[in-house]
Design a protein around this motif. Structure first.
Motif, PDB file in Angstrom:
ATOM      1  N   LYS A   1       0.816  -1.224   0.000  1.00 22.58           N
ATOM      2  CA  LYS A   1       0.000   0.000   0.000  1.00 22.58           C
ATOM      3  C   LYS A   1       0.847   1.270   0.000  1.00 22.58           C
ATOM      4  CE  LYS A   1      -3.500   2.602   2.522  1.00 22.58           C
ATOM      5  NZ  LYS A   1      -4.203   2.778   3.780  1.00 22.58           N
ATOM      6  N   PRO A   2       1.861   1.400   0.849  1.00 23.31           N
ATOM      7  CA  PRO A   2       2.649   2.644   0.827  1.00 23.31           C
ATOM      8  C   PRO A   2       3.302   2.905  -0.530  1.00 23.31           C
ATOM      9  CG  PRO A   2       3.123   1.393   2.817  1.00 23.31           C
ATOM     10  CD  PRO A   2       2.299   0.501   1.941  1.00 23.31           C
ATOM     11  N   ASP A   3       3.783   1.862  -1.195  1.00 23.10           N
ATOM     12  CA  ASP A   3       4.400   2.029  -2.509  1.00 23.10           C
ATOM     13  C   ASP A   3       3.355   2.415  -3.559  1.00 23.10           C
ATOM     14  OD1 ASP A   3       6.925   1.384  -1.493  1.00 23.10           O
ATOM     15  OD2 ASP A   3       6.660  -0.745  -1.905  1.00 23.10           O
ATOM     16  N   ALA A   4       2.159   1.839  -3.464  1.00 23.09           N
ATOM     17  CA  ALA A   4       1.081   2.165  -4.400  1.00 23.09           C
ATOM     18  C   ALA A   4       0.646   3.610  -4.226  1.00 23.09           C
ATOM     19  CB  ALA A   4      -0.098   1.217  -4.202  1.00 23.09           C
ATOM     20  N   GLU A   5       0.503   4.047  -2.977  1.00 26.59           N
ATOM     21  CA  GLU A   5       0.118   5.438  -2.709  1.00 26.59           C
ATOM     22  C   GLU A   5       1.170   6.401  -3.250  1.00 26.59           C
ATOM     23  OE1 GLU A   5      -2.571   5.133   1.336  1.00 26.59           O
ATOM     24  OE2 GLU A   5      -0.389   5.179   1.554  1.00 26.59           O
ATOM     25  N   LYS A   6       2.427   6.064  -3.062  1.00 21.04           N
ATOM     26  CA  LYS A   6       3.510   6.914  -3.551  1.00 21.04           C
ATOM     27  C   LYS A   6       3.489   6.971  -5.084  1.00 21.04           C
ATOM     28  CE  LYS A   6       8.491   7.546  -3.210  1.00 21.04           C
ATOM     29  NZ  LYS A   6       9.739   6.991  -2.658  1.00 21.04           N
ATOM     30  N   ALA A   7       3.227   5.835  -5.724  1.00 22.46           N
ATOM     31  CA  ALA A   7       3.233   5.769  -7.186  1.00 22.46           C
ATOM     32  C   ALA A   7       2.154   6.647  -7.813  1.00 22.46           C
ATOM     33  CB  ALA A   7       3.069   4.321  -7.651  1.00 22.46           C
ATOM     34  N   VAL A   8       1.002   6.764  -7.155  1.00 23.61           N
ATOM     35  CA  VAL A   8      -0.094   7.573  -7.711  1.00 23.61           C
ATOM     36  C   VAL A   8      -0.270   8.904  -6.979  1.00 23.61           C
ATOM     37  CG1 VAL A   8      -1.311   5.565  -8.626  1.00 23.61           C
ATOM     38  CG2 VAL A   8      -1.908   6.426  -6.357  1.00 23.61           C
ATOM     39  N   ASP A   9       0.624   9.177  -6.032  1.00 23.17           N
ATOM     40  CA  ASP A   9       0.621  10.428  -5.269  1.00 23.17           C
ATOM     41  C   ASP A   9      -0.735  10.688  -4.608  1.00 23.17           C
ATOM     42  OD1 ASP A   9       1.872  12.681  -4.217  1.00 23.17           O
ATOM     43  OD2 ASP A   9       1.219  13.967  -5.877  1.00 23.17           O
ATOM     44  N   GLN A  10      -1.245   9.653  -3.911  1.00 22.23           N
ATOM     45  CA  GLN A  10      -2.507   9.761  -3.178  1.00 22.23           C
ATOM     46  C   GLN A  10      -2.414   8.925  -1.913  1.00 22.23           C
ATOM     47  OE1 GLN A  10      -6.346   9.719  -4.567  1.00 22.23           O
ATOM     48  NE2 GLN A  10      -5.913  10.228  -6.675  1.00 22.23           N
ATOM     49  N   LYS A  11      -3.202   9.314  -0.916  1.00 20.10           N
ATOM     50  CA  LYS A  11      -3.374   8.508   0.293  1.00 20.10           C
ATOM     51  C   LYS A  11      -4.761   7.894   0.226  1.00 20.10           C
ATOM     52  CE  LYS A  11       0.401   9.373   2.654  1.00 20.10           C
ATOM     53  NZ  LYS A  11       1.385   8.343   2.890  1.00 20.10           N
ATOM     54  N   PHE A  12      -4.843   6.594   0.465  1.00 21.12           N
ATOM     55  CA  PHE A  12      -6.113   5.884   0.412  1.00 21.12           C
ATOM     56  C   PHE A  12      -6.565   5.520   1.819  1.00 21.12           C
ATOM     57  CE2 PHE A  12      -4.041   4.512  -3.674  1.00 21.12           C
ATOM     58  CZ  PHE A  12      -4.846   5.271  -4.510  1.00 21.12           C
ATOM     59  N   ALA A  13      -7.745   5.997   2.209  1.00 24.42           N
ATOM     60  CA  ALA A  13      -8.308   5.659   3.520  1.00 24.42           C
ATOM     61  C   ALA A  13      -8.795   4.205   3.520  1.00 24.42           C
ATOM     62  CB  ALA A  13      -9.450   6.599   3.874  1.00 24.42           C
ATOM     63  N   VAL A  14      -9.243   3.745   2.358  1.00 26.58           N
ATOM     64  CA  VAL A  14      -9.720   2.367   2.187  1.00 26.58           C
ATOM     65  C   VAL A  14      -8.743   1.673   1.250  1.00 26.58           C
ATOM     66  CG1 VAL A  14     -11.590   0.960   1.225  1.00 26.58           C
ATOM     67  CG2 VAL A  14     -12.124   3.080   2.448  1.00 26.58           C
ATOM     68  N   PHE A  15      -8.408   0.426   1.530  1.00 25.78           N
ATOM     69  CA  PHE A  15      -7.505  -0.346   0.664  1.00 25.78           C
ATOM     70  C   PHE A  15      -7.864  -1.817   0.826  1.00 25.78           C
ATOM     71  CE2 PHE A  15      -3.345  -1.527  -1.182  1.00 25.78           C
ATOM     72  CZ  PHE A  15      -3.240  -0.553  -2.169  1.00 25.78           C
TER      73      PHE A  15
ATOM     74  N   LYS B   1      -6.988  -6.603  -7.616  1.00 24.54           N
ATOM     75  CA  LYS B   1      -7.925  -5.475  -7.721  1.00 24.54           C
ATOM     76  C   LYS B   1      -8.241  -5.029  -6.297  1.00 24.54           C
ATOM     77  CE  LYS B   1     -11.385  -5.514 -10.624  1.00 24.54           C
ATOM     78  NZ  LYS B   1     -11.459  -4.371 -11.541  1.00 24.54           N
ATOM     79  N   VAL B   2      -7.999  -3.745  -6.012  1.00 29.25           N
ATOM     80  CA  VAL B   2      -8.169  -3.196  -4.675  1.00 29.25           C
ATOM     81  C   VAL B   2      -9.141  -2.021  -4.721  1.00 29.25           C
ATOM     82  CG1 VAL B   2      -6.991  -2.101  -2.722  1.00 29.25           C
ATOM     83  CG2 VAL B   2      -5.817  -3.879  -4.039  1.00 29.25           C
ATOM     84  N   ASN B   3     -10.147  -2.050  -3.854  1.00 29.59           N
ATOM     85  CA  ASN B   3     -11.055  -0.918  -3.713  1.00 29.59           C
ATOM     86  C   ASN B   3     -10.355   0.133  -2.863  1.00 29.59           C
ATOM     87  OD1 ASN B   3     -13.267   0.472  -1.806  1.00 29.59           O
ATOM     88  ND2 ASN B   3     -14.105   0.131  -3.846  1.00 29.59           N
ATOM     89  N   VAL B   4     -10.323   1.370  -3.377  1.00 27.18           N
ATOM     90  CA  VAL B   4      -9.659   2.455  -2.645  1.00 27.18           C
ATOM     91  C   VAL B   4     -10.656   3.507  -2.186  1.00 27.18           C
ATOM     92  CG1 VAL B   4      -7.401   2.068  -3.673  1.00 27.18           C
ATOM     93  CG2 VAL B   4      -9.001   3.619  -4.808  1.00 27.18           C
ATOM     94  N   GLY B   5     -11.936   3.128  -2.159  1.00 31.65           N
ATOM     95  CA  GLY B   5     -12.987   4.022  -1.688  1.00 31.65           C
ATOM     96  C   GLY B   5     -14.024   4.284  -2.760  1.00 31.65           C
ATOM     97  N   GLY B   6     -15.280   4.205  -2.371  1.00 30.47           N
ATOM     98  CA  GLY B   6     -16.369   4.461  -3.312  1.00 30.47           C
ATOM     99  C   GLY B   6     -16.315   3.515  -4.495  1.00 30.47           C
ATOM    100  N   ASP B   7     -16.372   4.087  -5.697  1.00 26.47           N
ATOM    101  CA  ASP B   7     -16.332   3.298  -6.923  1.00 26.47           C
ATOM    102  C   ASP B   7     -14.947   3.290  -7.554  1.00 26.47           C
ATOM    103  OD1 ASP B   7     -19.045   2.729  -6.728  1.00 26.47           O
ATOM    104  OD2 ASP B   7     -19.623   4.508  -7.882  1.00 26.47           O
TER     105      ASP B   7
END
Length: 102
Positions: A26-40, A59-65
């Motif tokens: 998750k930390p690497d994915a957030e860094k790659a897209v420059d976002q913080k995900f509350a849901v993962f 496939k990971v849900n990162v919030g909503g749709d």
């Protein structure tokens, strides 16, 4: 159902092991897209077994749709203590987007 060496499996529901792998990258994915995900929350995955390790498309849900697709590798012989590595991602994705190798 196990897949053959060198072939991607069908999409499968997530196991605790796959969620744990997702959490690790998750930390690497957030860094790659420059976002913080509350849901993962991982929801589906495919696996490819090779002689040197195992590849995952998750496939990971990162919030909503919104979803992100992760390409993760677990190597048999790791450098240091890191045997799980994020190799790529596709973002944003939807629930209906198929998990295809990238």
């Amino acid at each position: 159902m196990e897949n053959k060496i060198g072939e991607w499996s069908l999409e499968m529901p997530v196991t605790q092991e796959i969620q744990k792998i997702s959490d690790q990258v998750k930390p690497d994915a957030e860094k790659a897209v420059d976002q913080k995900f509350a849901v993962f929350t991982a929801i589906r995955y495919k696996v490819l077994s090779l002689c040197g390790g195992t590849h995952y498309l998750i496939k990971v849900n990162v919030g909503g749709d919104e979803y992100i697709h992760l390409k993760v590798v677990r190597v048999i012989i790791a450098e240091g203590n890191k045997n799980i590595e994020l190799k790529g991602n596709q973002y944003p994705k939807t629930l209906d987007d198929p998990l295809t190798p990238f």
